[in-house]
Design an enzyme around this catalytic site. Sequence first.
Site, PDB file in Angstrom:
ATOM      1  N   SER A  14     -17.347   4.486   0.436  1.00 52.18           N
ATOM      2  CA  SER A  14     -15.967   4.012   0.422  1.00 52.18           C
ATOM      3  C   SER A  14     -15.751   3.267  -0.894  1.00 52.18           C
ATOM      4  CB  SER A  14     -15.724   3.106   1.618  1.00 52.18           C
ATOM      5  OG  SER A  14     -16.633   2.033   1.591  1.00 52.18           O
ATOM      6  N   GLY A  17     -11.762   4.238  -4.818  1.00 54.65           N
ATOM      7  CA  GLY A  17     -10.444   4.148  -5.445  1.00 54.65           C
ATOM      8  C   GLY A  17      -9.580   5.373  -5.197  1.00 54.65           C
ATOM      9  N   TYR A  55      -9.703 -10.956   5.650  1.00 52.96           N
ATOM     10  CA  TYR A  55     -11.087 -10.691   5.244  1.00 52.96           C
ATOM     11  C   TYR A  55     -11.501  -9.279   5.648  1.00 52.96           C
ATOM     12  CZ  TYR A  55     -11.815 -15.659   4.407  1.00 52.96           C
ATOM     13  OH  TYR A  55     -11.727 -16.931   3.928  1.00 52.96           O
ATOM     14  N   GLN A 194     -22.838  17.155  -3.891  1.00 51.35           N
ATOM     15  CA  GLN A 194     -23.117  18.438  -3.211  1.00 51.35           C
ATOM     16  C   GLN A 194     -23.106  18.251  -1.698  1.00 51.35           C
ATOM     17  OE1 GLN A 194     -26.674  20.466  -4.631  1.00 51.35           O
ATOM     18  NE2 GLN A 194     -26.505  19.445  -6.594  1.00 51.35           N
ATOM     19  N   LYS A 225     -22.974  22.333 -13.247  1.00 49.06           N
ATOM     20  CA  LYS A 225     -23.819  22.270 -12.051  1.00 49.06           C
ATOM     21  C   LYS A 225     -22.979  21.929 -10.810  1.00 49.06           C
ATOM     22  CE  LYS A 225     -28.125  20.101 -10.614  1.00 49.06           C
ATOM     23  NZ  LYS A 225     -29.124  19.104 -10.945  1.00 49.06           N
ATOM     24  N   CYS A 382       5.998 -17.718   0.675  1.00 49.12           N
ATOM     25  CA  CYS A 382       5.958 -17.756   2.138  1.00 49.12           C
ATOM     26  C   CYS A 382       5.315 -19.065   2.610  1.00 49.12           C
ATOM     27  CB  CYS A 382       5.282 -16.509   2.686  1.00 49.12           C
ATOM     28  SG  CYS A 382       5.876 -16.134   4.342  1.00 49.12           S
ATOM     29  N   LEU A 383       4.059 -19.067   3.042  1.00 49.33           N
ATOM     30  CA  LEU A 383       3.439 -20.331   3.427  1.00 49.33           C
ATOM     31  C   LEU A 383       3.448 -21.309   2.251  1.00 49.33           C
ATOM     32  CD1 LEU A 383       1.929 -21.944   5.586  1.00 49.33           C
ATOM     33  CD2 LEU A 383      -0.185 -21.010   4.691  1.00 49.33           C
ATOM     34  N   GLY A 384       3.345 -20.795   1.037  1.00 53.78           N
ATOM     35  CA  GLY A 384       3.384 -21.642  -0.166  1.00 53.78           C
ATOM     36  C   GLY A 384       4.717 -22.361  -0.281  1.00 53.78           C
ATOM     37  N   HIS A 508       8.435 -12.299   0.346  1.00 55.14           N
ATOM     38  CA  HIS A 508       7.284 -11.846  -0.458  1.00 55.14           C
ATOM     39  C   HIS A 508       7.766 -11.020  -1.656  1.00 55.14           C
ATOM     40  CE1 HIS A 508       3.993 -13.039   2.266  1.00 55.14           C
ATOM     41  NE2 HIS A 508       4.927 -12.909   3.196  1.00 55.14           N
ATOM     42  N   GLU A 510       6.292 -10.356  -4.298  1.00 49.86           N
ATOM     43  CA  GLU A 510       5.211  -9.559  -4.896  1.00 49.86           C
ATOM     44  C   GLU A 510       5.238  -8.111  -4.407  1.00 49.86           C
ATOM     45  OE1 GLU A 510       4.887 -11.859  -2.622  1.00 49.86           O
ATOM     46  OE2 GLU A 510       3.293 -11.447  -1.166  1.00 49.86           O
TER      47      GLU A 510
HETATM   48  N1  GLN Z   1       2.326 -18.736   8.699  1.00 51.61           N
HETATM   49  C1  GLN Z   1       3.663 -18.789   8.151  1.00 51.61           C
HETATM   50  C2  GLN Z   1       4.692 -18.173   9.090  1.00 51.61           C
HETATM   51  O1  GLN Z   1       4.358 -17.399   9.947  1.00 51.61           O
HETATM   52  C3  GLN Z   1       3.716 -18.122   6.788  1.00 51.61           C
HETATM   53  C4  GLN Z   1       3.435 -16.652   6.803  1.00 51.61           C
HETATM   54  C5  GLN Z   1       3.145 -16.069   5.459  1.00 51.61           C
HETATM   55  O2  GLN Z   1       2.770 -16.771   4.517  1.00 51.61           O
HETATM   56  N2  GLN Z   1       3.261 -14.761   5.330  1.00 51.61           N
HETATM   57  O3  GLN Z   1       5.854 -18.434   8.961  1.00 51.61           O
END
Ligand code: GLN
Length: 547
Positions: A14, A17, A55, A194, A225, A382-384, A508, A510
């Site tokens: 695995s 890429g 993780y 192969q 080959k 988000c959580l940030g 989000h 990103e």
């Molecule tokens: N745990 C937070 C919530 O559910 C933020 C979720 C996140 O950062 N995607 O609102």
Amino acid sequence: MATKYIFVTGGVTSSLGKGIICSSLGRLLAARGLRVTIQKLDPYINVDPGTMNPYEHGEVYVTDDGAETDLDLGHYERFLNIKTSQTNNVTTGRIYYDVIMKERRGAYLGKTVQVIPHITDEIKSHVLKLGESNDYDVVITEIGGTVGDIESLPYIEAMRQLRYEVGRKNTLSIHLTLVPYLAAAGELKTKPTQHSVKTLSESGLSPDILVCRSEYQLDDSIRAKIAQFCNVEVQDVIASLDAETIYEVPLLMQNEGLDSRVIEKLDLPAKNADLKQWSEFVDKIKRPSKQVYIALVGKYVEHHDAYKSIVEALIHGGAMNDAGVNIKWVQSDYITDSNVASKLEGVSGILVAPGFGGRGIEGKLTAVKHARLNNIPFFGICLGMQCAVIEFARNVASMEAANSTEFDEQTPYPVIDLMPDQRDIEDKGGTMRLGKYACELKEDTKAREAYGADMIDERHRHRFELNNELREKLLESGLIVSGVNPERDLVEIVEIDNHPWFVGVQFHPELRSTVYDPHPLFSAFIEASLNKASDLFTSETKVEQAV
Ligand code: GLN
């Protein structure tokens, strides 16, 4: 023209890429004027990756339509500049779930429900659905896992059947393998390839093209080959060497002739590839005129895949500013008041990452405070963003012990609270506030300036939000709400004044940054961080001169 289907399997190990190879081929075909989409079939039993730990699975990529999907869909969107949807990611869990639901409704009319034909039919219908939309000339289907895995078998079988059903000339099988270098022998070894091709062929699917990952160039004799033992023409042995950046892979694959071989075999009406903009972007990444150092504060930092789209969006934002982005990974669990300055030393921008659960929260709050007090550009996602609000409530708005009810249900100031429509939800899968929502931006704010628009939409994945009952109190203390969801009056963006760049977003961003359309907030954050770096530089030189 009939839609053409390309199946991409992987062998030997695995992590070769496959997602990047699919995305690169997609980019090359799109650059030749073809309409392309990419789909990922995942062999695990979860209905989607939404319930998996970062993780375990890395980032969960959310699409506009609110599907929680595999992170490879992020690559597809970034490389192809397209929007994917639930249809682009199917798991064994979903296939079985749908088949069992149909069985319960009596849809199989008394038949015994079996892997063949019922599971394989369901798989095929998900592949064909994309082609039947008439939106695409080419559908690339990436089959997760490694050939030989028990759980991949129904997918390989479905692809085998599809080759006959839609016609051999309308399908192509690409197999990605590894050609390892054995230091002791001083040679590249073809045997694993192969064996992998043999295993695939035993399931009835023989490859038309082999893409061989290798640390060293494959010389003519190795290519010959592999071709001989694996039943392909020598020009269908494509070498894929390690690249400096993933964005270079389409160019390397073009040099190897991958797209030309695909076009010839599928008889596709394709023009010459236009990769000018792409090449310019790769040049910018490889040869930036300056460097910027950004701290990424999170609790899954040992596992970079958990923040895949954030890293890529930072790279895009760097390219927009002609800057190379260097990430300092900072584990939030270990940040304290006494070590925060050293943990965040040398960075000129701080990004506090999304996440779930209480672990590492106090460290994140300390990082936010450090950014706020030291005028270091701050980006909370988000959580940030929720951490930015909690920190502001505690330390600026005098709401002692303010918190999110996610971490402290008894807090006297629940500045972040469960959304009302989340209160009675018990099922974990697919029940967050997911997908695209509108956001209205306030004049004269950093957000409005970055987007250059009044109304935007962004993707969400959360259950908690800024508590509107405490909003007024936060505003009185100077918090700026620069973005609001118009339908439900939910706070989507917060900022503070008297700071070079301090922006927290509930969504989000990103997930929306692509090579051809880098995200404006990431570009603005990098720009502010570069300004901070040059300020630091001039004040340091001033100090040196004074000494
Ligand atoms: N745990 C937070 C919530 O559910 C933020 C979720 C996140 O950062 N995607 O609102």
